[in-house]
Write a protein that holds these residues in place. Structure first.
Motif, PDB file in Angstrom:
ATOM      1  N   ARG A   1       0.850  -1.197   0.000  1.00  0.00           N
ATOM      2  CA  ARG A   1       0.000   0.000   0.000  1.00  0.00           C
ATOM      3  C   ARG A   1       0.883   1.244   0.000  1.00  0.00           C
TER       4      ARG A   1
ATOM      5  N   GLN B   1       0.402   4.209  -0.922  1.00  0.00           N
ATOM      6  CA  GLN B   1      -0.256   5.443  -0.494  1.00  0.00           C
ATOM      7  C   GLN B   1      -0.161   5.625   1.024  1.00  0.00           C
ATOM      8  N   MET B   2       0.008   4.533   1.754  1.00  0.00           N
ATOM      9  CA  MET B   2       0.175   4.615   3.209  1.00  0.00           C
ATOM     10  C   MET B   2       1.656   4.696   3.578  1.00  0.00           C
TER      11      MET B   2
ATOM     12  N   TYR C   1       4.113   5.840   1.890  1.00  0.00           N
ATOM     13  CA  TYR C   1       4.721   7.097   1.437  1.00  0.00           C
ATOM     14  C   TYR C   1       3.749   8.272   1.571  1.00  0.00           C
ATOM     15  N   LYS C   2       2.934   8.270   2.596  1.00  0.00           N
ATOM     16  CA  LYS C   2       1.866   9.277   2.673  1.00  0.00           C
ATOM     17  C   LYS C   2       2.382  10.717   2.673  1.00  0.00           C
ATOM     18  N   ARG C   3       3.600  10.948   3.115  1.00  0.00           N
ATOM     19  CA  ARG C   3       4.141  12.318   3.085  1.00  0.00           C
ATOM     20  C   ARG C   3       4.443  12.773   1.660  1.00  0.00           C
ATOM     21  N   ASN C   4       4.719  11.828   0.773  1.00  0.00           N
ATOM     22  CA  ASN C   4       5.054  12.147  -0.620  1.00  0.00           C
ATOM     23  C   ASN C   4       3.916  11.864  -1.593  1.00  0.00           C
ATOM     24  N   TRP C   5       2.900  11.165  -1.136  1.00  0.00           N
ATOM     25  CA  TRP C   5       1.848  10.656  -2.014  1.00  0.00           C
ATOM     26  C   TRP C   5       1.015  11.780  -2.615  1.00  0.00           C
ATOM     27  N   ASP C   6       0.768  11.667  -3.919  1.00  0.00           N
ATOM     28  CA  ASP C   6      -0.107  12.611  -4.603  1.00  0.00           C
ATOM     29  C   ASP C   6      -1.333  11.872  -5.133  1.00  0.00           C
ATOM     30  N   SER C   7      -1.106  10.862  -5.959  1.00  0.00           N
ATOM     31  CA  SER C   7      -2.216  10.111  -6.554  1.00  0.00           C
ATOM     32  C   SER C   7      -1.676   8.833  -7.181  1.00  0.00           C
ATOM     33  N   TRP C   8      -2.596   7.929  -7.497  1.00  0.00           N
ATOM     34  CA  TRP C   8      -2.197   6.724  -8.216  1.00  0.00           C
ATOM     35  C   TRP C   8      -1.658   7.090  -9.587  1.00  0.00           C
TER      36      TRP C   8
END
Length: 87
Positions: free
Chosen positions: A43, A45-46, A48-55
């Motif tokens: 997962r 998105q979890m 790397y939540k600090r860097n996550w933008d979108s799929w």
């Protein structure tokens, strides 16, 4: 058990883009295939939540800068923010 050590966000994103996947559903199928390296999170998105933008950003299929949110297509994040202010 200790915390899992994953590749950097940029390295994981590069790996994911090389797969040519088109969305989260295809990512889940890839994860379930048993071929995912251990240093790539199931997962992202979890993890790397600090860097996550979108799929779309993570998989590299950004559709020329468009975003699909809540059944609507947007050209940029400012349009998404404007919609949120009006609802």
């Amino acid at each position: 058990m200790g915390e899992k050590k994953y590749r950097s966000f940029e390295d994981a994103k590069k790996f994911a883009r090389e797969l040519g996947l088109q969305g989260e559903k295809e990512w889940v199928n890839f994860v379930n295939s048993g071929t995912k390296p251990i240093d790539i999170p199931e997962r992202p998105q979890m993890a790397y939540k600090r860097n996550w933008d979108s799929w779309s950003d993570f998989l590299g299929n950004d559709l020329d800068g468009t975003w699909f949110r809540h059944g609507m297509l947007f050209r940029n994040k400012d349009d998404v923010a404007k919609l949120r202010k009006t609802t």
